[in-house]
Scaffold this active site. Structure first.
Site, PDB file in Angstrom:
ATOM      1  N   ASP A 154       0.850  -1.183   0.000  1.00  0.00           N
ATOM      2  CA  ASP A 154       0.000   0.000   0.000  1.00  0.00           C
ATOM      3  C   ASP A 154       0.889   1.237   0.000  1.00  0.00           C
ATOM      4  OD1 ASP A 154      -2.232   1.822   0.688  1.00  0.00           O
ATOM      5  OD2 ASP A 154      -3.293  -0.025   1.126  1.00  0.00           O
ATOM      6  N   HIS A 210      -3.586   6.006   3.229  1.00  0.00           N
ATOM      7  CA  HIS A 210      -4.277   4.784   2.811  1.00  0.00           C
ATOM      8  C   HIS A 210      -3.658   3.526   3.429  1.00  0.00           C
ATOM      9  CE1 HIS A 210      -5.890   1.840  -0.126  1.00  0.00           C
ATOM     10  NE2 HIS A 210      -6.796   2.754  -0.415  1.00  0.00           N
ATOM     11  N   SER A 532     -11.456  -0.766  -0.815  1.00  0.00           N
ATOM     12  CA  SER A 532     -10.142  -0.749  -0.151  1.00  0.00           C
ATOM     13  C   SER A 532     -10.267  -1.024   1.334  1.00  0.00           C
ATOM     14  CB  SER A 532      -9.509   0.636  -0.274  1.00  0.00           C
ATOM     15  OG  SER A 532      -8.874   0.770  -1.486  1.00  0.00           O
TER      16      SER A 532
END
Ligand SMILES: *[C@@H]1O[C@H](CO)[C@@H](O)[C@H](O)[C@H]1NC(C)=O
Ligand SMILES: *[C@@H]1O[C@H](CO)[C@@H](O)[C@H](O)[C@H]1NC(C)=O
Ligand SMILES: *[C@@H]1O[C@H](CO)[C@@H](O)[C@H](O)[C@H]1NC(C)=O
Ligand SMILES: *[C@@H]1O[C@H](CO)[C@@H](O)[C@H](O)[C@H]1NC(C)=O
Ligand SMILES: *[C@@H]1O[C@H](CO)[C@@H](O)[C@H](O)[C@H]1NC(C)=O
Ligand SMILES: *[C@@H]1O[C@H](CO)[C@@H](O)[C@H](O)[C@H]1NC(C)=O
Ligand SMILES: *[C@@H]1O[C@H](CO)[C@@H](O)[C@H](O)[C@H]1NC(C)=O
Length: 753
Positions: A154, A210, A532
């Site tokens: 990520d 994220h 996600s």
């Protein structure tokens, strides 16, 4: 290409709170001001007439019905039960008006009542929503994922986040771990610990958020007192709170990302991770033969590492499901049973519950004038000056435009009126903007406007920071998640499963500036939505399963997750699809909502070896070189090509919608229960189909025994291109396991929005 979903909060899904359901029912009863109270009851005083506490609580609440004498104009319904406790506490949580609370105090067994703020709601509530608990099931069986290593590919990690502290974790790292904590720019290797055991080269510092967010969902440690501006406060934790994390940061430079991701997967395999969590999308329009991500994930599978990936979101990734590789677990997103509400209390005593859009710092706003413009343009265009008061927005532009517009100004407050249902409005709007703002239903708006027009100085007060759980129905498949089938392999069901992906609270880099409308701010936690967010939930469950069953292959783990998934929601009705409010097809939700505790003991698994995947590739007319680029060996064996893969799902792919079609499947199941067992086939038939299962009974004499069966599905064809679906369920005789596989008749031209 890029990360699936991400910081934008565009992906908002349909949620119905029990509150709002109650409010929308029959009358406009929402206009009684009600607050959530935790009520403690003395269960020893329960009258014998009640069979359990729940019915007693419900009856107690019902007895308060129709006693709201002050509000004749707005017929009153019953106050609503939010949830009943039976284990940790005795009592219930419900919404009451002040009058109802007074009446309640006279009820038998009443001990005390506290406002909602006096009890703790669990942050990252999703472990509870998935029924993970310390006393039984997958958490204790896997020791919370201890010594399983989850590799997160990520945007890096914010190591200072409390979710990555190693309190309570054994300092002795798993033997298989061969990775490192590589020092890099603003990343001192002393930042790694027994939780965050490794980071990849370059600097793994997360400058986007994220990666921090997804890593903490999969395997974040326990953190008390987490919240997002007062919402969702409680103990934050990942799905596998004791698992170790290895973080692989992949570049954001366009065009280089796939190489980096493939390299990261490669490194993760070498380092010895068990599970890879990858909330990112494959490159678009790249044929499989040239898709590096396909090859890298194939390599992970061949090395016994399960890759869990997100299905992708509309808008970010186009309209076609992205990560449809047969060798990965593909996860789509659904709602949870938690919502964040706000209350608009009108000065005349009426009270409206809305869906909060608020982020900020004020929990109780003072009374302010309501500002309403009859011509209704106010929220559609630039504000010349900021009105002192709460603006009522019911402009002509779509609500999302009005919200975006108002977010640019430092307004005192705003109430947005849903044009259709709140749910369909909220799908397409940012759910957090920097003003005390909420969306209310058009039905409640009538009473609001009636009040506004009835007086010269209408006043109202907004209250936020109400986090409500127990919302029904849940889950609901996100309208913004991409639908299957995967164009790469239309015969393999994708997505595989549904996991929580709406409004999930998780860790966030504390020094990362967030920008919303006019405001920039910082927070240690954030609430986001998208596939996600769903993916790391499934990754965490896979990690727990790996901990409990180290001998299971990646296909075995996926099979357990799929065949135990629940196609029903918390009202025991088929899970709905927010795209059309109809029952979700397997092309929207895969096998259904993941159920970790059930996956611990699936009974049978549909296993597959790396050679089975090679056989699948061999059926695709690739050249030897192309297949070699997956298998990394020129000596792969293509003597038994087969597109009939041992998948725990059946997809009949029609080439045209009218011609009848007959398709045969062969499957082999392995008994992973203890000892002998007998299973019988039960079929729910897709519309217009016959399904033959031979044999109809499977008898296993011992653990790990394999049995094969054949399925023949005939579909008569239809003109409308509708998806029909059903299921084949192997039901254990004299036991309670049920091994469920979805059946889908996939139309030639499947619906796209
Ligand atoms: C209903 O409200 C009235 C007036 O406040 C009160 O006297 C009465 O006891 C209430 N009834 C019940 C069933 O609680
Ligand atoms: C890393 O942190 C340790 C302990 O805080 C410190 O002694 C060391 O100098 C740091 N190294 C670098 C390269 O900053
Ligand atoms: C919240 O309010 C307090 C007191 O007014 C202030 O010190 C703090 O910085 C505010 N926090 C945020 C995140 O705005
Ligand atoms: C409200 O809904 C109606 C009917 O669907 C539609 O025609 C209209 O454009 C909508 N108005 C706004 C402001 O979105
Ligand atoms: C492979 O090639 C054969 C012969 O050219 C063709 O009949 C078949 O449909 C092809 N299969 C696929 C999966 O493309
Ligand atoms: C290829 O697989 C087939 C079927 O499993 C087997 O009979 C054959 O020996 C294999 N060939 C090689 C070269 O390994
Ligand atoms: C299943 O089908 C295969 C191939 O068509 C056949 O060889 C096998 O005997 C069948 N098994 C059963 C149980 O019918």
């Amino acid at each position: 290409m890029g990360f699936v979903n991400g910081v934008p909060l565009r992906h908002l899904f349909f949620l119905v709170s029990c509150l709002l359901l109650a409010l929308r029912a029959e009358s406009t009863s929402s206009l009684i001001r009600r607050t959530a109270y935790m009520v403690h009851m003395d269960t020893s005083l329960m009258p014998k007439a009640f069979k359990d506490h729940h019915t007693w609580y419900s009856s107690t609440i019902d007895s308060l019905k129709f006693n709201n004498s002050g509000f004749e104009n707005y017929q009153s319904s019953s106050p609503s039960l939010i949830y009943a406790y039976d284990h940790a506490l005795s009592g219930f949580c419900a919404l009451f008006s002040l009058q109802e609370l007074q009446d309640l105090k006279k009820s038998v067994g009443f001990i005390s009542a506290f406002k909602d703020s006096s009890f703790t709601l669990h942050t990252t509530h999703t472990p509870e929503f998935l029924s993970l608990n310390p006393s039984t099931g997958l958490w204790p069986a896997s020791n919370y994922g201890e010594d399983v290593i989850v590799g997160v590919i990520d945007s890096g990690v914010w190591p200072e986040s409390e979710s990555f502290k190693d309190n309570g974790m054994s300092p002795k790292l798993p033997k298989k771990w061969k990775g490192m904590c590589v020092e890099g720019q603003s990343f001192n290797s002393s930042l790694c610990n027994a939780k965050l055991i490794g980071v990849s080269m370059n600097s793994a510092r997360d400058t986007r958020g994220h990666g921090t967010y997804t890593a903490s969902i999969a395997a974040g440690n326990y953190v008390a007192g987490a919240n997002f501006f007062g919402y969702a406060s409680g103990i934050a934790k990942g799905i596998a709170p004791r698992a170790r994390l290895a973080v692989y940061k992949v570049s954001w430079n366009e065009g280089r990302y796939v190489y980096d991701a493939a390299a990261a997967i490669d490194q993760a395999i070498a380092d010895g991770v068990d599970i890879i969590s990858m909330s990112l999308s494959r490159p678009k329009n790249v044929p499989l033969q040239r898709d590096l991500l396909a090859k890298a994930t194939f390599g992970a599978m061949a090395n016994g590492v399960l890759v869990s990936s997100s299905a992708g979101n509309k808008g970010t990734d186009g309209e076609i499901l992205q990560n449809g590789y047969p060798w990965v677990l593909t996860v789509t997103a659904g709602t949870t049973d938690r919502w964040y509400t706000g209350t608009l209390a009108l000065e005349n005593g009426l009270s409206i519950t809305g869906w909060t859009l608020f982020i900020g710092n004020i929990s109780n706003y003072r009374s302010l004038p309501l500002v309403y413009e009859k011509r209704r343009f106010m929220c559609d265009r630039a504000l010349w000056e900021i009105p002192i008061g709460i603006i009522i927005c019911n402009g002509y532009l779509p609500l999302s435009h009005q919200i975006q517009n108002i977010a640019q100004y430092r307004v005192w407050g705003a109430v947005f009126i849903a044009n259709k249902s709140i749910s369909s409005e909220i799908e397409n709007t940012q759910h957090t903007i920097p003003c005390p703002c909420m969306i209310i239903s058009s039905r409640d708006a009538l009473a609001l406007l009636e009040y506004v027009e009835s007086t010269n100085s209408p006043l109202a007060r907004m209250t936020f920071h109400q986090t409500v759980e127990g919302i029904k129905p849940a889950p609901i498949v996100s309208a913004n998640a991409l639908r299957g089938p995967s164009l790469l392999f239309p015969g393999i069901l994708k997505p595989d499963v549904l996991a929580p992906g709406t409004l999930v609270l998780a860790a966030w880099p504390s020094k990362l500036k967030m920008e919303k409308g006019w405001r920039t701010f910082y927070s240690r936690y954030n609430i986001l939505s998208g596939t996600s967010m769903a993916c790391p939930h499934a990754s965490g469950v896979a990690a727990l399963l790996k901990g409990a069953h180290p001998e299971w292959s990646p296909s075995g783990i996926r099979s357990a997750i799929m065949t135990t998934a629940n196609p029903l929601d918390n009202t025991h009705s088929p899970i709905k699809d927010n795209m059309n409010n109809l029952a979700a097809s397997p092309l929207a939700m895969g096998a259904g909502q993941i159920q970790p505790n059930e996956a611990l003991d699936p009974g049978l698994i549909y296993d597959a070896t790396p050679q089975d995947y090679v056989n699948l590739l061999c059926s695709m007319n690739f050249t030897t070189e192309e297949i070699s680029s997956f298998t990394r060996s020129r000596n792969h064996n293509c003597s038994t090509p087969s597109s009939d893969f041992n998948y725990p799902a059946f997809v009949v792919s029609r080439h045209d919608n009218v011609t009848p079609i007959v398709q045969k499947f062969q499957r082999t199941v392995t008994n992973v229960g203890e000892g002998a067992a007998t299973y019988k086939a039960r079929v729910t038939y897709p519309e217009g189909s016959t399904v033959e299962v031979l044999p109809g009974e499977l008898i296993f004499r011992k653990k790990y025994e394999k049995q094969s069966y054949n399925v023949t599905i005939s579909h008569k064809g239809n003109n409308d291109g509708e998806i029909s679906f059903g299921a084949l369920i192997w039901v254990e005789q004299n036991g309670n396991r049920a091994v469920r596989s979805p059946i889908v008749i996939s139309p030639a031209i499947y619906p796209r929005e």
